[in-house]
Scaffold this active site. Sequence first.
Site, mmCIF file in Angstrom:
data_model
loop_
_atom_site.group_PDB
_atom_site.id
_atom_site.type_symbol
_atom_site.label_atom_id
_atom_site.label_comp_id
_atom_site.label_asym_id
_atom_site.label_seq_id
_atom_site.Cartn_x
_atom_site.Cartn_y
_atom_site.Cartn_z
ATOM 1 N N HIS A 51 30.243 32.039 3.369
ATOM 2 C CA HIS A 51 30.215 30.571 3.278
ATOM 3 C C HIS A 51 28.867 30.045 2.781
ATOM 4 O O HIS A 51 28.768 28.858 2.440
ATOM 5 C CB HIS A 51 30.516 29.942 4.637
ATOM 6 C CG HIS A 51 31.912 30.174 5.130
ATOM 7 N ND1 HIS A 51 33.031 29.850 4.386
ATOM 8 C CD2 HIS A 51 32.372 30.705 6.297
ATOM 9 C CE1 HIS A 51 34.120 30.174 5.071
ATOM 10 N NE2 HIS A 51 33.747 30.698 6.227
ATOM 11 N N ASP A 64 38.846 37.680 4.046
ATOM 12 C CA ASP A 64 38.644 36.914 5.269
ATOM 13 C C ASP A 64 39.683 35.791 5.282
ATOM 14 O O ASP A 64 40.125 35.329 4.232
ATOM 15 C CB ASP A 64 37.228 36.338 5.251
ATOM 16 C CG ASP A 64 36.826 35.666 6.546
ATOM 17 O OD1 ASP A 64 36.108 36.296 7.336
ATOM 18 O OD2 ASP A 64 37.216 34.499 6.753
ATOM 19 N N HIS A 120 39.239 32.773 5.978
ATOM 20 C CA HIS A 120 38.637 31.542 5.463
ATOM 21 C C HIS A 120 38.143 31.762 4.039
ATOM 22 O O HIS A 120 37.617 32.821 3.710
ATOM 23 C CB HIS A 120 37.459 31.103 6.341
ATOM 24 C CG HIS A 120 37.817 30.919 7.779
ATOM 25 N ND1 HIS A 120 37.593 31.894 8.738
ATOM 26 C CD2 HIS A 120 38.396 29.877 8.421
ATOM 27 C CE1 HIS A 120 38.018 31.455 9.907
ATOM 28 N NE2 HIS A 120 38.510 30.237 9.746
ATOM 29 N N ASP A 168 39.581 38.150 10.823
ATOM 30 C CA ASP A 168 40.088 36.923 11.433
ATOM 31 C C ASP A 168 41.466 36.494 10.930
ATOM 32 O O ASP A 168 41.968 35.442 11.323
ATOM 33 C CB ASP A 168 39.091 35.774 11.284
ATOM 34 C CG ASP A 168 38.471 35.693 9.903
ATOM 35 O OD1 ASP A 168 38.912 36.434 9.005
ATOM 36 O OD2 ASP A 168 37.535 34.896 9.720
#
Length: 341
Positions: free
Chosen positions: A160, A194, A196, A283
């Site tokens: 991120h 991931d 996200h 995740d």
Amino acid sequence: MRVIWNPKHADHAAPGEWEGGAVIPCYEAPERLGLIRAALDAAGGFTFEEPARPSEEVLAGAHDPAYVTYLREASAEARRARDPAAKQLWPTVFPFGPNPRATGARALRGRYCFDTYTPILPGTFAAALGGANAAAQAADLVAAGTERAVYVLTRPPGHHAEPDRCGGYCYFNNAAVAAERLSKRGPVAVLDLDVHHGNGTQHIFYARADVLTVSVHGDPAALYPFFSGFADETGTGTGLGANLNLPLPHGTGVKEYRPALATALDAVRRFKPAFLVFAFGADAHEADPIGGFKLPTKFYTEMGAAVRELGLPTVVVQEGGYNPATLGPCVVEVLKGLHAD
């Protein structure tokens, strides 16, 4: 399998995160790395080593120098503070208006961060730099042909982190550091699995044709980071067509995930990279507290095997995964599939 791990990771331990107007326990904690390492030790077949002496030079090409300087100085400021509250630097106001300017310390916190989950603490800079150096060392081993696949065991995560902003628990973009280093030797594909979207990785390479970024993730209409990861984001300038997002809805299970993964892998094959950076997050597991996907532990073996079939020299960089009971097993399964004889 060779593992480069970040011995400085525990220097960063956020006391919590702001969510809905309240401070809640932080999901991204030092225990994550310990759980992964314990699972790898139990599985056997992994050797651990630390990166060389940390250097800021590995950040060139991934992060703006002014941001690196800010993060270093802000960590030092927090370290010098005597008041415990002053040792936690949280953003409270973010840039707005057509020409925002920031000069004071409180304004700069919002200038260089985009959310309320990512405080700067006394040890943040050392922990983040340790992860970036671990990723760089893994990239060097793979580029030299010393290893076919190397796993980077680090936290805080990185995908991120924007060129000039921290966010999403991330400060330096480890996957981008590895990809930038490998790009000196040939074209690189970054495959982000991931749950996200890796907004930082996308934006670092968005205008480049030599690094393909591909991400399979939760639909940003309902999942962090909300403002990027849409299917129509395909790159710009010379990088047009070198970014692929495959957003999937909340509740996605194996049946829906498999074809998206196949599409992602096909895009990597068509790009014909010399190297692969695999940004892996656990995740998307069915029991992850903040993910929303429904992938079982055993599917991660299949995921790793599918990546192995690309036949590319690979750097695996650890990203998310926040269930203490399933994080370690998921890492073991994906690496087992990736590194099977």
